[in-house]
Motif scaffolding. Structure first.
Motif, PDB file in Angstrom:
ATOM      1  N   UNK A 189       0.813  -1.381  -0.030  1.00 33.71           N
ATOM      2  CA  UNK A 189       0.069  -0.078   0.245  1.00 33.71           C
ATOM      3  C   UNK A 189       0.932   1.137  -0.072  1.00 33.71           C
ATOM      4  N   UNK A 190       1.846   1.213   0.703  1.00 31.17           N
ATOM      5  CA  UNK A 190       2.756   2.523   0.933  1.00 31.17           C
ATOM      6  C   UNK A 190       3.608   2.812  -0.162  1.00 31.17           C
ATOM      7  N   UNK A 191       4.223   1.812  -0.757  1.00 31.39           N
ATOM      8  CA  UNK A 191       5.232   2.014  -1.872  1.00 31.39           C
ATOM      9  C   UNK A 191       4.620   2.124  -3.327  1.00 31.39           C
TER      10      UNK A 191
ATOM     11  N   UNK B 169       0.968   5.046  -1.482  1.00 30.82           N
ATOM     12  CA  UNK B 169      -0.472   5.268  -0.532  1.00 30.82           C
ATOM     13  C   UNK B 169      -1.612   4.855  -1.042  1.00 30.82           C
ATOM     14  N   UNK B 170      -1.647   3.920  -2.418  1.00 30.33           N
ATOM     15  CA  UNK B 170      -2.692   3.464  -2.840  1.00 30.33           C
ATOM     16  C   UNK B 170      -2.406   1.923  -2.628  1.00 30.33           C
ATOM     17  N   UNK B 171      -3.544   1.305  -2.272  1.00 29.07           N
ATOM     18  CA  UNK B 171      -3.350  -0.154  -2.116  1.00 29.07           C
ATOM     19  C   UNK B 171      -3.001  -0.841  -3.460  1.00 29.07           C
ATOM     20  N   UNK B 172      -2.277  -1.784  -3.573  1.00 34.05           N
ATOM     21  CA  UNK B 172      -2.272  -2.717  -4.545  1.00 34.05           C
ATOM     22  C   UNK B 172      -3.555  -3.519  -4.976  1.00 34.05           C
ATOM     23  N   UNK B 173      -4.104  -3.699  -6.234  1.00 32.79           N
ATOM     24  CA  UNK B 173      -5.255  -4.144  -6.371  1.00 32.79           C
ATOM     25  C   UNK B 173      -5.216  -5.627  -6.138  1.00 32.79           C
TER      26      UNK B 173
END
Length: 286
Positions: free
Chosen positions: A28-30, A45-49
Motif C-alpha cells: 500500500x505505501x510504496x 499510498x494506494x493499495x495494490x489491487x
C-alpha cells in the motif's frame, strides 16, 4: 570467518519480513511503475489491487507469472511488522483511516533503519570485526532506539546523516574482511580483476571470474554472467543482481548479501550461498 558473533535468533527473526504480522504496508505505501518488474503502475499510498482485506496478497503464488517479479524479491527487513505491531500498536490503517497517510510515510523510513540494523548485525557476527565491535554495537543500539521512536519523531529523523555514520563502520568491517581474502591459486587466475566501486557491469561476462575480496558495493550487475565465479569475501552491499546468472558461483563468506538480492538473480542448486540465505524456489536446481 565466523558469522556467530552476538547475533541471536530473536534479532535475526526481527530483521526478516513477517507478512503475517504486517498490515500489507509494502503493498500500500510504496509506489511502482509498469515495467519488467511490475505489471501495472501504482502510486504511493494506494493499495495494490491484489491486496486482500486480510492484508494478504491474492496472487502471492503467481507473482512472477503475473508480472509482479518486483514484489517477489522485495524485502522490508522486518520493518512491516515493526510499524504495524509496535509503532502503531496493532492499529491497522483500514480500521483507522486517519492514520493511513502517516503510516505510509513512516514505513519507508523504518525500512531504511531496519536495513541498517541487518548490516550492523551481520558485521557484529564477523571475527574480523572484533576490534571495532564496540563501535558497531553502539551504532546498532542507537539505530534500534530510533526504530522505537513515536511516528512524528521517526518522520523528523535525518536518515542520510545516520546512514553516513553506519556506512563508515560498515566500510571498516568490509575492509577487514576483504583484507583476509586469499590471493592464492584459482582455477581461472587470468580472471582475477579489480572492479571500481559502483561499476556499471550490466550484461558483462564474468563467467568463472576470481572476485575474492572484491568491493562490489553498488555495482550494477544486471544480467551479468557470474556463473562459476568466485565471490568469497566479496562486499556485495547494494549490488544490483537482477537477472544476473550466479549458477555455480561461490558466494560463501561474502558479506552484506541479502535474500532479496539472491531472489532477483538466476542460479541453481550448485550456487553456494552464505548459511543465512536460501536457494529461491524459482531457481532451476540440478
Amino acid at each position: 570467518m565466523s558469522n556467530s558473533g552476538i547475533s541471536n535468533n530473536k534479532r535475526i527473526k526481527d530483521l526478516s519480513a513477517d507478512c503475517q504480522r504486517c498490515f500489507g504496508l509494502c503493498c500500500a505505501a510504496l509506489p511502482y511503475a509498469k515495467s519488467a518488474d511490475f505489471a501495472v503502475d501504482k502510486a504511493g499510498g494506494v493499495p495494490c489491487p491484489n491486496l486482500q482485506q486480510d492484508f494478504r496478497c491474492g496472487i502471492h503464488r503467481e507473482l512472477r507469472s503475473k508480472g509482479f517479479r518486483g514484489c517477489a524479491v522485495y524485502e522490508c527487513f522486518g520493518a512491516g511488522q515493526k510499524v504495524s505491531q509496535i509503532t502503531y500498536a496493532g492499529n491497522d490503517w483500514r480500521e483507522h483511516p486517519a492514520l493511513a497517510q502517516e503510516v505510509f510515510e513512516v514505513f519507508p523510513v523504518m525500512q531504511q533503519l531496519h536495513e541498517m540494523l541487518c548490516y550492523l548485525d551481520e558485521a557484529l557476527g564477523l571475527e574480523e570485526t572484533l576490534p571495532i565491535h564496540k563501535d558497531l554495537r553502539k551504532a546498532l543500539e542507537q539505530t534500534e532506539a530510533l526504530t522505537c521512536l513515536n511516528p512524528r519523531s521517526i518522520l523528523e529523523l535525518d536518515v542520510p546523516a545516520h546512514r553516513a555514520i553506519v556506512n563508515s563502520l560498515l566500510l571498516q568491517a568490509s575492509e577487514r574482511v576483504r583484507a583476509n581474502a586469499s590471493p592464492g591459486p584459482h582455477k581461472n587466475q587470468k580472471w582475477r580483476i579489480k572492479i571500481p566501486r559502483g561499476s556499471d557491469l550490466i550484461g558483462v561476462n564474468l563467467k568463472g571470474a576470481d572476485l575474492r575480496g572484491a568491493n562490489l558495493r553498488g555495482a550494477l550487475l544486471i544480467a551479468a554472467d557470474l556463473s562459476d565465479a568466485d565471490l568469497r569475501a566479496a562486499d556485495l552491499i547494494g549490488a544490483d543482481f537482477r537477472d544476473a546468472d550466479i549458477s555455480g558461483a561461490d558466494l560463501t563468506g561474502s558479506i552484506f548479501l541479502t535474500q532479496a538480492q539472491v531472489n532477483s538473480a538466476k542460479g541453481d542448486g550448485e550456487t553456494k550461498l552464505p548459511p543465512s540465505l536460501r536457494i529461491p524456489d524459482h531457481w532451476v536446481k540440478k
